[in-house]
Design an enzyme around this catalytic site. Structure first.
Site, PDB file in Angstrom:
ATOM      1  CE1 TYR A  78      -3.357  -2.662  -0.053  1.00 35.68           C
ATOM      2  CE2 TYR A  78      -3.860  -2.210   2.242  1.00 35.68           C
ATOM      3  CZ  TYR A  78      -4.106  -2.904   1.074  1.00 35.68           C
ATOM      4  OH  TYR A  78      -5.125  -3.833   1.028  1.00 35.68           O
ATOM      5  CB  SER A 110     -14.502  -4.006  -2.749  1.00 35.54           C
ATOM      6  OG  SER A 110     -15.228  -3.163  -3.613  1.00 35.54           O
ATOM      7  N   PRO A 111     -16.715  -4.060   0.294  1.00 27.79           N
ATOM      8  CG  PRO A 111     -17.065  -3.401   2.502  1.00 27.79           C
ATOM      9  CD  PRO A 111     -15.995  -3.504   1.451  1.00 27.79           C
ATOM     10  CG  LEU A 112     -20.087  -0.030   0.777  1.00 24.63           C
ATOM     11  CD1 LEU A 112     -20.083   1.485   0.932  1.00 24.63           C
ATOM     12  CD2 LEU A 112     -21.292  -0.632   1.484  1.00 24.63           C
ATOM     13  N   GLY A 113     -19.202  -2.844  -3.040  1.00 22.12           N
ATOM     14  CA  GLY A 113     -19.192  -3.190  -4.452  1.00 22.12           C
ATOM     15  C   GLY A 113     -19.249  -1.970  -5.359  1.00 22.12           C
ATOM     16  CB  VAL A 162     -24.061  -0.167  -4.702  1.00 18.78           C
ATOM     17  CG1 VAL A 162     -25.362   0.596  -4.484  1.00 18.78           C
ATOM     18  CG2 VAL A 162     -24.323  -1.673  -4.691  1.00 18.78           C
ATOM     19  CG  PHE A 163     -22.831   4.003  -3.159  1.00 23.84           C
ATOM     20  CD1 PHE A 163     -24.088   4.583  -3.150  1.00 23.84           C
ATOM     21  CD2 PHE A 163     -22.526   3.063  -2.184  1.00 23.84           C
ATOM     22  CE1 PHE A 163     -25.021   4.252  -2.189  1.00 23.84           C
ATOM     23  CE2 PHE A 163     -23.457   2.724  -1.216  1.00 23.84           C
ATOM     24  CZ  PHE A 163     -24.713   3.309  -1.213  1.00 23.84           C
TER      25      PHE A 163
END
Length: 287
Positions: free
Chosen positions: A46, A200-203, A205-206
């Site tokens: 990172y 990346s748990p929200l994928g 979607v936003f």
């Protein structure tokens, strides 16, 4: 193993994202801890091998006790940057390299041990016996507590797991990328006692505007009042409902969004609502 149910992902804390100052990092760490997020997810690469050191300097000034948090790091990817003279991006899971990499992470994070070491991605050339030897030495020396993998499929977990216990597999998992539910990955982890973590748990979607995300927004919108919840809380609650007890890794550095995410703990989606959300993502009923 004790990890917070929601995990703070640090990939964008440094030069690959928000470029937080030492003071800002320390403040964000304290904010996370005060909101029940005590586990911090790192990887050596990172910030092109710089974020761990930035975090370590901030941690020493944060006033947080080491025993009150859990530090995760990953090794294995040989990233091309000015800080590592590689001819090509590749993977290295040789015994000596794994040990050296952990020692570098400990030095940068300014700690004596990692709570969890993950192999960042599977390599076609990895040798399970070499990995097991390195992990045995690191555990014996007290430099790591737990061992796991990241982005591994069942056959890869089985190969490595024959030589040592795998405690965690960190995979991509969200409403828009839930293949691990259908390809045997989560099934294997549940039967093998391997804890899932999800990056990346929200994928998407936003991040994307397409037919799938529009269906999802519509369905979430119809459930927001019922659960007194935001869309991102419902997305996390959908993941938390899975019986494998997935630990989402949150990528945001925004305090408001982190605090909002913690509210997902309180949401217990009804069975049919969970499937309504799944169907919205898939665009068709379940078989």
């Amino acid at each position: 193993m004790t990890y917070s149910r929601l995990i703070a992902g640090t990939m964008t804390w440094g030069s690959w994202g928000k470029q937080l100052s030492k003071k800002e990092m320390a403040a964000l760490m304290n904010f996370c801890v005060s909101n029940q997020i005590t586990t911090f997810d790192h990887a050596d690469i990172y910030g092109a091998y710089t974020t761990e050191a930035d975090f370590g300097k901030a941690f020493t000034s944060s006033g947080i006790k080491r025993e009150d948090i859990q530090l995760i790091s990953k090794c294995g990817i040989q990233y091309m940057s000015e800080n590592r003279k590689n001819k090509v991006k590749h993977y290295n899971y040789g015994k000596d390299y794994i040990i050296w990499s952990v020692e570098e992470s400990l030095k940068h994070l300014e700690t004596d041990y990692l709570d969890l070491l993950l192999l960042h991605r599977p390599s076609p050339l990895m040798v399970a016996e070499d990995i097991a030897e390195a992990i045995t030495i690191l555990k014996k020396d007290g430099k790591i507590k737990d061992f796991g993998v990241s982005n591994f499929k069942p056959s890869q977990m089985e190969m490595v797991g024959l030589r040592m216990d795998i405690d965690v597999n960190q995979i991509e998992f969200s409403l828009t990328e839930h293949s691990a539910m259908h390809n045997g990955t989560l099934d294997y982890m549940m039967t093998s006692g391997i804890k899932p973590m999800a990056w990346s748990p929200l994928g998407n979607v936003f991040r994307e505007d397409n037919e799938q995300t529009r269906r999802i927004h519509k369905q979430l919108g119809e459930l927001m009042d019922k659960y007194n919840a935001t869309e991102d809380q419902l997305l996390l609650a959908w993941i938390l409902k899975h019986p494998s007890r997935i630990h989402p890794v949150l990528g945001t550095t925004t305090k408001e969004r982190l605090k909002q995410a913690v509210g997902a703990y309180k949401i217990d989606l009804e069975l049919e609502d969970w499937f309504l959300i799944l169907v919205a993502s898939q665009g068709h009923k379940v078989p």
